[in-house]
Design a protein around this motif. Structure first.
Motif, mmCIF file in Angstrom:
data_model
loop_
_atom_site.group_PDB
_atom_site.id
_atom_site.type_symbol
_atom_site.label_atom_id
_atom_site.label_comp_id
_atom_site.label_asym_id
_atom_site.label_seq_id
_atom_site.Cartn_x
_atom_site.Cartn_y
_atom_site.Cartn_z
ATOM 1 N N ILE A 55 0.835 -1.209 0.000
ATOM 2 C CA ILE A 55 0.000 0.000 0.000
ATOM 3 C C ILE A 55 0.868 1.257 0.000
ATOM 4 O O ILE A 55 0.651 2.192 -0.784
ATOM 5 C CB ILE A 55 -0.941 -0.007 1.223
ATOM 6 N N CYS A 56 1.869 1.262 0.878
ATOM 7 C CA CYS A 56 2.688 2.470 1.024
ATOM 8 C C CYS A 56 3.555 2.732 -0.208
ATOM 9 O O CYS A 56 3.747 3.887 -0.597
ATOM 10 C CB CYS A 56 3.552 2.362 2.275
ATOM 11 N N SER A 57 4.075 1.691 -0.835
ATOM 12 C CA SER A 57 4.889 1.910 -2.036
ATOM 13 C C SER A 57 4.033 2.468 -3.176
ATOM 14 O O SER A 57 4.514 3.265 -3.995
ATOM 15 C CB SER A 57 5.576 0.612 -2.465
ATOM 16 N N THR A 58 2.763 2.068 -3.235
ATOM 17 C CA THR A 58 1.860 2.616 -4.252
ATOM 18 C C THR A 58 1.649 4.111 -4.055
ATOM 19 O O THR A 58 1.741 4.914 -4.998
ATOM 20 C CB THR A 58 0.503 1.888 -4.204
ATOM 21 N N VAL A 59 1.381 4.503 -2.809
ATOM 22 C CA VAL A 59 1.161 5.928 -2.511
ATOM 23 C C VAL A 59 2.457 6.715 -2.704
ATOM 24 O O VAL A 59 2.441 7.851 -3.212
ATOM 25 C CB VAL A 59 0.625 6.097 -1.076
ATOM 26 N N MET A 60 3.582 6.137 -2.313
ATOM 27 C CA MET A 60 4.880 6.796 -2.510
ATOM 28 C C MET A 60 5.129 7.085 -3.991
ATOM 29 O O MET A 60 5.588 8.169 -4.363
ATOM 30 C CB MET A 60 6.001 5.923 -1.947
ATOM 31 N N THR A 61 4.811 6.111 -4.842
ATOM 32 C CA THR A 61 5.014 6.297 -6.275
ATOM 33 C C THR A 61 4.205 7.478 -6.795
ATOM 34 O O THR A 61 4.718 8.341 -7.533
ATOM 35 C CB THR A 61 4.612 5.027 -7.047
ATOM 36 N N GLY A 62 2.932 7.544 -6.408
ATOM 37 C CA GLY A 62 2.086 8.652 -6.850
ATOM 38 C C GLY A 62 2.609 10.005 -6.387
ATOM 39 O O GLY A 62 2.643 10.971 -7.162
ATOM 40 N N SER A 63 3.041 10.094 -5.130
ATOM 41 C CA SER A 63 3.519 11.376 -4.600
ATOM 42 C C SER A 63 4.834 11.793 -5.252
ATOM 43 O O SER A 63 5.057 12.981 -5.519
ATOM 44 C CB SER A 63 3.680 11.286 -3.079
ATOM 45 N N LEU A 64 5.719 10.844 -5.522
ATOM 46 C CA LEU A 64 6.991 11.161 -6.169
ATOM 47 C C LEU A 64 6.787 11.609 -7.617
ATOM 48 O O LEU A 64 7.456 12.527 -8.097
ATOM 49 C CB LEU A 64 7.925 9.947 -6.110
ATOM 50 N N ALA A 124 2.744 17.090 -2.106
ATOM 51 C CA ALA A 124 3.366 15.848 -2.566
ATOM 52 C C ALA A 124 4.406 15.352 -1.573
ATOM 53 O O ALA A 124 4.491 14.147 -1.279
ATOM 54 C CB ALA A 124 4.003 16.059 -3.937
ATOM 55 N N VAL A 125 5.213 16.276 -1.023
ATOM 56 C CA VAL A 125 6.213 15.899 -0.018
ATOM 57 C C VAL A 125 5.535 15.311 1.209
ATOM 58 O O VAL A 125 5.960 14.297 1.763
ATOM 59 C CB VAL A 125 7.083 17.117 0.366
ATOM 60 N N VAL A 183 5.943 11.541 2.763
ATOM 61 C CA VAL A 183 6.429 11.306 4.128
ATOM 62 C C VAL A 183 5.458 10.435 4.917
ATOM 63 O O VAL A 183 5.867 9.530 5.653
ATOM 64 C CB VAL A 183 6.663 12.653 4.839
ATOM 65 N N VAL A 184 4.147 10.681 4.748
ATOM 66 C CA VAL A 184 3.146 9.865 5.442
ATOM 67 C C VAL A 184 3.233 8.409 5.000
ATOM 68 O O VAL A 184 3.263 7.484 5.836
ATOM 69 C CB VAL A 184 1.729 10.421 5.192
ATOM 70 N N SER A 185 3.289 8.187 3.699
ATOM 71 C CA SER A 185 3.315 6.809 3.191
ATOM 72 C C SER A 185 4.629 6.115 3.532
ATOM 73 O O SER A 185 4.634 4.926 3.876
ATOM 74 C CB SER A 185 3.073 6.802 1.673
ATOM 75 N N PHE A 186 5.731 6.831 3.451
ATOM 76 C CA PHE A 186 7.025 6.221 3.785
ATOM 77 C C PHE A 186 7.084 5.867 5.270
ATOM 78 O O PHE A 186 7.487 4.747 5.631
ATOM 79 C CB PHE A 186 8.170 7.169 3.438
ATOM 80 N N SER A 187 6.712 6.789 6.128
ATOM 81 C CA SER A 187 6.817 6.561 7.566
ATOM 82 C C SER A 187 5.877 5.466 8.045
ATOM 83 O O SER A 187 6.110 4.853 9.093
ATOM 84 C CB SER A 187 6.525 7.863 8.328
ATOM 85 N N GLY A 188 4.824 5.215 7.280
ATOM 86 C CA GLY A 188 3.906 4.146 7.650
ATOM 87 C C GLY A 188 4.297 2.784 7.124
ATOM 88 O O GLY A 188 3.729 1.772 7.538
ATOM 89 N N GLY A 189 5.279 2.724 6.216
ATOM 90 C CA GLY A 189 5.637 1.441 5.611
ATOM 91 C C GLY A 189 7.119 1.212 5.476
ATOM 92 O O GLY A 189 7.722 0.490 6.263
#
Length: 432
Positions: free
Chosen positions: A302-311, A333-334, A338-344
């Protein structure tokens, strides 16, 4: 929990550089020297280099003198590192201080997650393993807040007292019962278990499992490469560390003020940093409560998917929108990243590093994984400003987004789920 206070100290060290960067480079830090861009790049990145070079030696040391004593001893060099920064007379002293602090922080990265997972019950192991990341982001926020409202010397002092607080809180804790059993100190292991589980708890089954593990000989560095389960675990752990770093988190954290200034939001970079720190904490808390419910693998996906979109959003912003007074898009976007990375990808790779290896291989293999993490972090923090100058922000964030896509694929097909599984069950999966 108190063991993870050491990671708070590391987080404060990481958070220190962002708020004070502009004051150092503009000659407003209160010192007689002004570092240039290249020197500040070294000041930021030497923390990660120090951490990378110490992980394998500390993996050997904790197997000899124990997890608790190792972490307590680290307080002294931690204080020396901060003293060099606080009383610095030149750029070299700051660099040396950052290197020493990084070495101490890297040592905690090996020792604290291992200690937490060794003292945890199986059903709570994921939550306990996430305490390291949770306290780390609390420390980063602490560094951001201190840097926003104080001058540089006071910021340094406030960060320097954290290792002392760790010492005061942790000295009362027991040694890891796993380590005590490895050393044949059965009675002390039993006392430690009673302290951790309660005096009336029957710990016979756990102690027997530890005793079975201690019958295995400790693995030498060269032996790691001849065991299938260990090698597979090492491959998974190092790969997750690579994706953790090459999705760009340290580029964002270490150079957060610079990123927010370039986004032209009109909001103070210090305020943006504090918002980032709060978001890190909230998402780490989310991971704390979800990791033993939905599992490590699902969180990573889940988190890698959200990270990809934000990046990708960040890359698009810097490529097409930066000149159109839409700085809020870059900031949003930042924050999402940060939310998705810190959660996963923040807590889970560290947790899996502590879970994937048998006790006879954990210190060596875990140290190798941590070394790779910090050396990769050094590459990112040192090269990011150079790549921005050469290729621009859009290309850098596009690269990070590609790495995030690769991380999703890697987790989907190769990473096993370890939720609720005993050490022997995990080793059976890896060795099968």
């Amino acid at each position: 929990m108190s063991a993870a206070v050491g990671s708070f100290s590391l987080g404060a060290s990481v958070g220190w550089s962002g708020p004070v960067e502009s004051r150092y480079k503009e000659g407003k830090a209160g010192y007689s020297f002004t570092p240039n861009d290249d020197e500040w790049g070294w000041i930021s990145s030497l923390l990660t280099l120090g951490a990378g070079l110490v992980c394998i030696p500390i993996g050997v040391i904790i197997g000899i003198i124990g997890r608790k004593l190792t972490m307590l001893i680290l307080v002294l060099p931690y204080m020396i590192g901060w003293a060099l920064i606080g009383f610095d007379l030149n750029v070299t002293m700051v660099m040396l201080g950052r290197f020493i602090i990084g070495a101490c922080g890297g040592s905690f990265c090996v020792t604290a997650p291992m200690y937490n997972t060794e003292i945890a019950e199986v059903q709570n192991r994921g939550m306990m393993g996430c305490f390291f990341q949770l306290f780390l982001v609390h420390g980063i926020l602490y560094g951001y807040i201190c840097g926003a409202v104080n001058d540089v010397r006071i910021v340094t002092f406030l960060c320097a007292i954290m290792p002392i607080i760790f010492f005061i809180t942790f000295i009362w804790m027991p040694e890891s019962p796993v380590y005590l059993m490895q050393k044949g100190k059965t009675e002390k292991a039993e006392k430690a278990m009673k302290f951790l589980r309660g005096k009336d708890t029957d710990n016979t089954a756990e102690l027997n499992e530890m005793a079975e593990e201690t019958k295995k000989k400790n693995v030498r560095l060269t032996d790691v490469f001849f065991q299938k389960a260990t090698m597979k675990g090492l491959f998974l752990s190092v790969s997750l560390m690579l994706f953790q770093q090459f999705t760009g988190v340290n580029a964002i954290v270490f150079y957060s003020s610079q990123i927010f200034e370039s986004a032209n939001t009109g909001i103070s970079p210090n305020l943006c940093n504090i918002i980032l720190g709060i978001l890190m904490i909230l998402s780490s808390l989310m991971a704390l409560f979800l990791i033993d419910r939905i599992g490590r693998k699902m969180i990573l996906l889940i988190c890698s998917t959200v990270m990809t979109g934000s990046l990708l959003l960040m890359a698009g912003y810097y490529q097409w929108l930066q000149s159109k007074n839409l700085g809020w898009i870059g900031t949003l976007a930042v924050c999402i990243f940060v939310v998705s990375f810190s959660g996963g990808f923040g807590p889970v790779p560290w947790l899996l590093t502590a879970e994937l290896f048998a006790e006879d291989a954990k210190t060596v293999a875990g140290a190798i994984a941590c070394t790779s993490n910090w050396l990769l972090a050094f590459c990112v923090t040192k090269l990011f400003p150079l790549c921005v100058n050469e290729f621009g922000e859009a290309v850098c964030f596009l690269f990070f987004s590609i790495m995030s896509i690769l991380a999703f694929v890697f987790v989907l097909f190769l990473v096993p789920e370890t939720k609720g599984k005993t050490l022997n069950e995990i080793q059976a999966i890896l060795g099968g």
